[in-house]
Design a protein around this motif. Structure first.
Motif, mmCIF file in Angstrom:
data_model
loop_
_atom_site.group_PDB
_atom_site.id
_atom_site.type_symbol
_atom_site.label_atom_id
_atom_site.label_comp_id
_atom_site.label_asym_id
_atom_site.label_seq_id
_atom_site.Cartn_x
_atom_site.Cartn_y
_atom_site.Cartn_z
ATOM 1 N N THR A 123 17.003 -14.264 57.480
ATOM 2 C CA THR A 123 17.120 -15.718 57.328
ATOM 3 C C THR A 123 16.181 -16.453 58.281
ATOM 4 N N LEU A 124 16.076 -15.952 59.499
ATOM 5 C CA LEU A 124 15.206 -16.582 60.480
ATOM 6 C C LEU A 124 13.739 -16.500 60.069
ATOM 7 N N ILE A 125 13.336 -15.364 59.529
ATOM 8 C CA ILE A 125 11.941 -15.190 59.080
ATOM 9 C C ILE A 125 11.631 -16.136 57.916
ATOM 10 N N VAL A 126 12.576 -16.242 56.975
ATOM 11 C CA VAL A 126 12.367 -17.131 55.825
ATOM 12 C C VAL A 126 12.238 -18.580 56.284
ATOM 13 N N MET A 127 13.105 -18.995 57.197
ATOM 14 C CA MET A 127 13.042 -20.370 57.690
ATOM 15 C C MET A 127 11.759 -20.631 58.479
ATOM 16 N N TRP A 128 11.307 -19.662 59.215
ATOM 17 C CA TRP A 128 10.105 -19.829 60.034
ATOM 18 C C TRP A 128 8.846 -19.947 59.172
ATOM 19 N N ARG A 129 8.796 -19.192 58.079
ATOM 20 C CA ARG A 129 7.612 -19.190 57.228
ATOM 21 C C ARG A 129 7.624 -20.325 56.202
ATOM 22 N N LEU A 130 8.770 -20.610 55.615
ATOM 23 C CA LEU A 130 8.824 -21.595 54.537
ATOM 24 C C LEU A 130 9.193 -22.988 55.019
ATOM 25 N N LYS A 131 9.921 -23.070 56.129
ATOM 26 C CA LYS A 131 10.386 -24.351 56.669
ATOM 27 C C LYS A 131 11.083 -25.177 55.600
ATOM 28 N N TYR A 132 11.988 -24.547 54.898
ATOM 29 C CA TYR A 132 12.672 -25.228 53.805
ATOM 30 C C TYR A 132 13.965 -25.847 54.296
ATOM 31 N N SER A 133 14.454 -26.822 53.549
ATOM 32 C CA SER A 133 15.737 -27.463 53.832
ATOM 33 C C SER A 133 16.722 -26.991 52.759
ATOM 34 N N PRO A 134 17.627 -26.058 53.092
ATOM 35 C CA PRO A 134 18.478 -25.439 52.071
ATOM 36 C C PRO A 134 19.493 -26.425 51.503
ATOM 37 N N SER A 135 19.978 -26.097 50.308
ATOM 38 C CA SER A 135 20.990 -26.920 49.648
ATOM 39 C C SER A 135 22.357 -26.668 50.267
ATOM 40 N N GLN A 136 23.325 -27.467 49.820
ATOM 41 C CA GLN A 136 24.691 -27.323 50.310
ATOM 42 C C GLN A 136 25.273 -25.957 49.941
ATOM 43 N N HIS A 137 24.939 -25.459 48.758
ATOM 44 C CA HIS A 137 25.451 -24.153 48.341
ATOM 45 C C HIS A 137 24.938 -23.041 49.250
ATOM 46 N N LYS A 138 23.647 -23.104 49.597
ATOM 47 C CA LYS A 138 23.085 -22.059 50.456
ATOM 48 C C LYS A 138 23.636 -22.167 51.883
ATOM 49 N N LEU A 139 23.824 -23.403 52.352
ATOM 50 C CA LEU A 139 24.420 -23.568 53.678
ATOM 51 C C LEU A 139 25.846 -23.011 53.716
ATOM 52 N N PHE A 140 26.612 -23.321 52.668
ATOM 53 C CA PHE A 140 27.991 -22.827 52.614
ATOM 54 C C PHE A 140 28.011 -21.303 52.546
ATOM 55 N N GLY A 141 27.107 -20.727 51.750
ATOM 56 C CA GLY A 141 27.039 -19.271 51.652
ATOM 57 C C GLY A 141 26.682 -18.631 52.979
ATOM 58 N N SER A 142 25.744 -19.238 53.709
ATOM 59 C CA SER A 142 25.344 -18.695 55.005
ATOM 60 C C SER A 142 26.491 -18.738 56.007
ATOM 61 N N LEU A 143 27.199 -19.881 56.047
ATOM 62 C CA LEU A 143 28.330 -19.994 56.971
ATOM 63 C C LEU A 143 29.501 -19.107 56.549
ATOM 64 N N LEU A 144 29.663 -18.880 55.249
ATOM 65 C CA LEU A 144 30.723 -17.983 54.777
ATOM 66 C C LEU A 144 30.444 -16.557 55.231
ATOM 67 N N ILE A 145 29.158 -16.175 55.244
ATOM 68 C CA ILE A 145 28.799 -14.851 55.768
ATOM 69 C C ILE A 145 29.212 -14.745 57.229
ATOM 70 N N ASP A 146 29.005 -15.835 58.014
ATOM 71 C CA ASP A 146 29.434 -15.826 59.420
ATOM 72 C C ASP A 146 30.942 -15.634 59.527
#
Length: 554
Positions: A67-90
């Motif tokens: 996730t860190l590599i993707v954010m560093w290279r693409l610098k994207y602003s994820p949607s609410q669904h992706k944010l929720f999925g990421s926090l659910l993994i946590d």
């Protein structure tokens, strides 16, 4: 306003916070894995199920690195669904690590509060509470499983309940803080947009003002100016050049005089160049009590002259009424008596010369009265936009047709851009000025040009014997104002006489009334134009009419 801001949370971009949180979760997984491998706390980390702890921490750390590599290279602003999925993994990963380390009493479960806090900031309200609810289910479910099946320990169940309550409190608290942040962010954006709009609006107003504005610093450098100031000063706009006040000697002298005594300086400034510009200068300190920066206003005085012209016409109208009554009637009696005397048979032949003198001067005085009456009765100017390239040739043709004095007039019309003195074109040259508009009352412009034409032709015939005349039209590129030049081939006017040229009753001829050029000057001022006399580079006699800009208001 507040409700509209809260209804648009997408204007708040939590990308920076998400990036920091991704660094945190990557570091968290790496530290837990490293502590487990080094057996830093063997009785806590993975104590119940070491293998599950190892696999969970490895997978969790790997996901975080990706996730860190993707954010560093693409610098994207994820949607609410992706944010929720990421926090659910946590939540799932920390829940499993907590389960393998002894449940809520191990203390690892409190790491879930950080995930809930991040969700409260980055997720919408309902999604954030849904994440808090899932976390509560995971924590209470793990505590109930441990109490009912594994250890029957009340401490684990109590710790799970406490952690669940803290999860909801954390979600509520950070949702409230997030609303405040989003509201402040949206208000700041609105205020910034409004400030930018006002700044742009003020800049456009200043640029389009006919009043010239200059801002001068303590080193006499011009830090800010608008186009009107450059036009009035006859300067060009070079972004690479740092303008200084001493580049304009007349304005510099006015500034020095104002600094010496602010209440004792003449505000009027005459700028000589290809055209003559008259401006009114006012100085003021930019900030009260601070003399380092000075604000300079340059105002075209033609509008003021127009108002003064109206007052002069009103006064002159009352004067001419009495003149017509007091002078014209006796003058008519004198002229009539002279005519009757001329019909007498007893008059000696030598006295007829005296009668001719009486009649000629009676006509001259009557012409003076007619000119004054014409000036006082003249209607107010009604300037209209005219195309000089069409109007001037039509006027010249009408003027030629109206003259049947036995000689052929030779009047040339040319276009000339005085910003480039070497470019001169015949009128029919289509490559010259494409569109030349001016603002003037057409009937009054006819009167001005007719007067200048007749004077020029008369003086030209006396000098060369030919009725030659040249008229030039063009655009002053420095001030973006149209002009008309009437050039004759006469002997010209001396410097001493040119100072009084436009004064009433001033004439160099015995038969002249001295009001022709004065009337021309009054008509020009009524139309916010300036008439001046100068000689060309070839020494030719030239009357220059600088006309008002076609977009200038009356």
């Amino acid at each position: 306003m507040t409700s509209n801001l809260l209804n648009h949370p997408h204007s708040y971009n939590p990308y920076d916070l998400l990036r920091i949180y991704t660094y945190y979760r990557t570091l968290l997984g790496s530290v837990l894995l490293l502590m487990f491998q080094l057996e830093f706390a063997p009785k806590i980390l993975g104590n119940d199920n070491p293998n599950l702890f190892l696999y969970t921490s490895v997978v969790y750390t790997a996901i975080n690195f990706m996730t860190l590599i993707v954010m560093w290279r693409l610098k994207y602003s994820p949607s609410q669904h992706k944010l929720f999925g990421s926090l659910l993994i946590d939540v799932i990963a920390i829940g499993l690590l907590m389960h393998t380390s002894g449940g809520a009493v191990s203390g690892l479960g409190y790491l879930l509060l950080i995930a809930i806090a991040a969700g409260g900031i980055m997720l919408r309200e309902r999604v954030s509470f849904f994440l808090a609810a899932i976390t509560t289910i995971v924590v209470i479910g793990e505590g109930a499983f441990r109490f009912l099946i594994l250890t029957q320990d009340n401490k684990s169940l109590f710790a799970s309940g406490t952690l669940s309550a803290l999860a909801f409190l954390t979600a509520l608290l950070f949702q409230y803080l997030t609303k405040k942040i989003r509201l402040s962010y949206a208000e700041a954006e609105t205020q910034a947009a409004q400030a930018a709009h006002l700044q742009k609006l003020a800049q456009l107003i200043v640029e389009r003002m006919r009043t010239g504005i200059l801002v001068l610093n303590k080193n006499l450098e011009i830090e800010l100016y608008n186009q009107a100031a450059l036009k009035l000063l006859g300067a060009t706009n070079d972004p690479t050049e740092k303008l200084r006040l001493d580049r304009f000697p007349d304005l510099y002298k006015k500034h020095q005089s104002w600094q010496r005594n602010a209440n004792d300086h003449s505000p009027y400034l005459k700028i000589d160049g290809d055209t003559i510009t008259e401006a009114k200068v006012n100085f003021a300190h930019l900030e009260p009590g601070n003399t380092s920066n000075v604000l300079i206003f340059l105002e075209d005085v033609r509008s003021l002259n127009q108002q003064a012209q109206q007052l002069k016409l009103a006064s002159l109208g009352r004067l001419t009424a009495s003149i017509a009554h007091e002078i014209r009637n006796p003058l008519g009696a004198i002229s009539h008596a002279s005519q009757l005397l001329g019909e007498s048979d007893a008059l000696p032949a030598s006295d007829h010369r005296l009668l001719d003198i009486i009649n000629n001067h009676s006509k001259r005085v009557n012409q003076i009265i007619e000119n004054i009456l014409q000036l006082s009765r003249r209607r107010g100017a009604k300037p209209a936009q005219i195309n000089l390239q069409q109007w001037i040739p039509a006027f010249v043709a009408d003027y030629k047709a109206s003259k049947s004095n036995g000689y052929q007039l030779n009047i040339q019309v040319k276009e000339k851009n005085i910003g480039d003195l070497h470019s001169e074109f015949d009128y029919d040259d289509a490559s010259s000025i494409t569109h030349l508009d001016a603002k003037f009352d057409t009937s009054q412009l006819q009167q001005v040009l007719t007067n200048l034409f007749e004077n020029g032709i008369r003086y030209g015939i006396s000098q060369t014997g030919r009725p030659d005349l040249r008229i030039e039209i063009g655009l002053d590129t420095n001030q973006q104002q149209p002009y008309i030049r009437v050039i004759d081939y006469g002997a010209g006017i001396s410097d001493d006489n040119s100072k009084h040229l436009f004064e009433p009753f001033f004439t160099t001829e015995n038969t002249g009334s001295g009001l022709g050029l004065y009337i021309c000057k009054e008509l020009c001022e009524a139309n916010q134009a300036i008439i001046s006399y100068k000689r060309t580079d070839k020494g030719e006699s030239c009357f220059h009419l600088q006309l008002a800009h076609p977009e200038k208001s009356s």
